[in-house]
Write an enzyme that holds these catalytic residues in place. Structure first.
Site: not given
Ligand code: NGQ
Ligand code: ZN
Length: 461
Positions: A274, A325
């Site tokens: 990302h 993801d």
């Molecule tokens: C995650 N998920 O670690 O699951 C992240 C969100 C965060 C995505 N970016 C949680 N899809 O970044 O704190």
């Molecule tokens: Zn992630």
């Protein structure tokens, strides 16, 4: 013993070739690829055009368990951050056997959808109360077992997660299962290394984000990783939300990608997941570092992250790959379609991923995503070439969207015109046929295990 399979057409790293014989060793490593030849007597003839298996460079397996269950309005302006609260509630409850059931089904789905390896960005380490399991690697082992059962290649990336925001803010209650010291993480890596090697899995490290580690713990964990497993892959969520960029600037005066490039030895071992919010200068510098951009088009769309600027990234000859993801969608072709479409919507142009060397969008994007995904995985899964794993997908030439077309157009129809139905007929991983006639041998059992785990996890929500 050498094994062989022959196909009318195959997508090699150099482009489409006709009448191709693939040969691999008992360990699944390709030994020879020969074009323009006849099928030897008794050789397996593959029933359609062959494309390389896609590495899935970013997965949080447990999130498959609540895919589709966060699509309702819970507050005035829902966002990534309110989604994350729901995700934490789910993460708080999951047990090791449930994680294994969800991951087993997910990996079956991945194989059926053309992914032959997966990078698990794994941060659920402790029990629901936040205490380490008697075996601290219990949940990592659940993922390794799921990968072994499904027959998917694995890169396990235990996640270092220590803080709730920049500046070393204390973790929240919802993060209690993720948090551990740098020393405990390094001990975990030491325990996991032989277990990974025993199943040809790669082991790496994922500092979760610049929010979740400090400059000191980032530096110390990377030094510790180098001592345990030099050349191991390193993945990080880097700039997924504009709030994250603003918070990083408030903390350090710099944007996250800029901060990372200044503070860490970013190179080919790194996958910047990302890297959505970059200036042109950041993108150029990050691309030139040799790091892979980890793009997760359907999740980034689902979470409202923003649009990655692929044209800018390619100006620096940046490498990239795709990940599913949060698994709102598990389909390699669909990720590639949405990636191209997001670029079209943003630039009001067409055929962005194609170039002079490879004018076909689907062909160009499969080749780029396989190369980038293999680099991020740190495993020999870079396509149909000697020394790489015999990981490949046989397209379903009987599918109405593909039938009667030439192989290159079949791939294009698979990505752009198969209307979310799968045009995958067979999937081979390490030289073994894991999916035949569109189905994995474990399909029904794994689906039943998944739905049972999900019912148990959702009934009180
Ligand atoms: C995650 N998920 O670690 O699951 C992240 C969100 C965060 C995505 N970016 C949680 N899809 O970044 O704190
Ligand atoms: Zn992630």
């Amino acid at each position: 013993m050498i094994k062989q399979a022959w196909t009318e057409a195959a997508l090699l790293p150099t482009g489409w070739a006709k009448r191709v014989l693939l040969e691999w060793q008992a360990d699944g490593a390709l030994a020879r690829i020969q074009a323009d030849c006849d099928a030897p007597d008794g050789c397996t003839v593959l029933p359609g055009p062959v494309i390389p298996g896609m590495p899935n460079l970013h997965s949080h397996a447990f999130q498959r368990g609540f895919a589709g269950l966060t699509e309702f309005r819970a507050q005035d302006a829902d966002s990534f951050w309110s989604w994350r609260d729901l995700m934490y509630r789910f993460a708080a409850r999951i047990q090791p056997q449930q994680l294994e059931a969800i991951a087993t089904w997910l990996y079956v789905e991945m194989l059926e959808a053309g992914y032959t390896s997966v990078c698990e960005f794994h941060y659920l380490h402790h029990d629901p109360a936040g205490r380490p399991y008697a075996e601290p690697q219990a949940l990592s082992q659940a993922l390794l077992r799921a990968a072994r059962r499904a027959g998917i290649g694995m890169t396990l990336l235990p996640v270092l997660y220590q803080h709730s925001n920049f500046g070393g803010r204390a973790p929240t209650e919802g993060q209690r299962r993720f948090v551990q010291s740098t020393d405990d993480m390094l001990r975990l890596l030491e325990r996991l290394l032989p277990e990974c090697q025993a199943q040809d899995a790669q082991l790496g490290l994922a500092p979760h984000s610049l929010r979740a580690v400090t400059p000191t713990s980032l530096r110390e964990s990377l030094a510790g990783l180098d001592a345990i497993h030099p050349a191991a892959p390193i993945h990080i969520h880097i700039a997924e939300q504009t709030k994250e960029v603003d918070d990083c600037i408030a903390w350090s005066g710099r944007r996250p990608v800029q901060w990372l490039l200044d503070a860490a030895p970013v190179n080919e071992r790194w996958c910047l997941v990302h890297a959505t919010h970059m200036t042109g200068d950041e993108a150029l510098a990050a691309a030139r570092s040799g790091a892979v951009a980890g793009l997760c088009p359907t999740t980034e769309a689902n979470l409202g992250d923003g649009i990655f600027d692929l044209a800018q990234w390619r100006q620096g000859e940046g490498r990239w790959g795709i990940g599913s993801d949060s698994h709102a969608c598990v389909n390699a072709a669909e990720e590639l379609m949405l990636l191209e479409y997001s670029q079209r919507l943003a630039t009001r142009q067409r055929n962005i991923i194609a170039d002079e060397a490879q004018p076909q969008v689907a062909t160009a994007s499969v080749l780029a995503a396989v190369a980038g995904g293999a680099q991020a995985a740190g495993r020999p899964v870079a396509g149909l070439a000697p020394g790489q794993s015999a990981d490949f997908v046989v397209l379903d030439a009987r599918h109405v969207a593909l039938s009667g077309l030439d192989p290159q157009d079949m791939l294009s129809a698979h990505v752009f015109a198969s209307a979310r139905s799968s045009a995958v007929r067979q999937v081979w991983q390490a030289g073994n046929c894991r999916v035949d006639d569109g189905r994995h041998a474990l399909h029904d059992d794994a689906a039943a295990g998944f739905t049972a785990a999900r019912s148990a996890l959702t009934q009180f929500q």
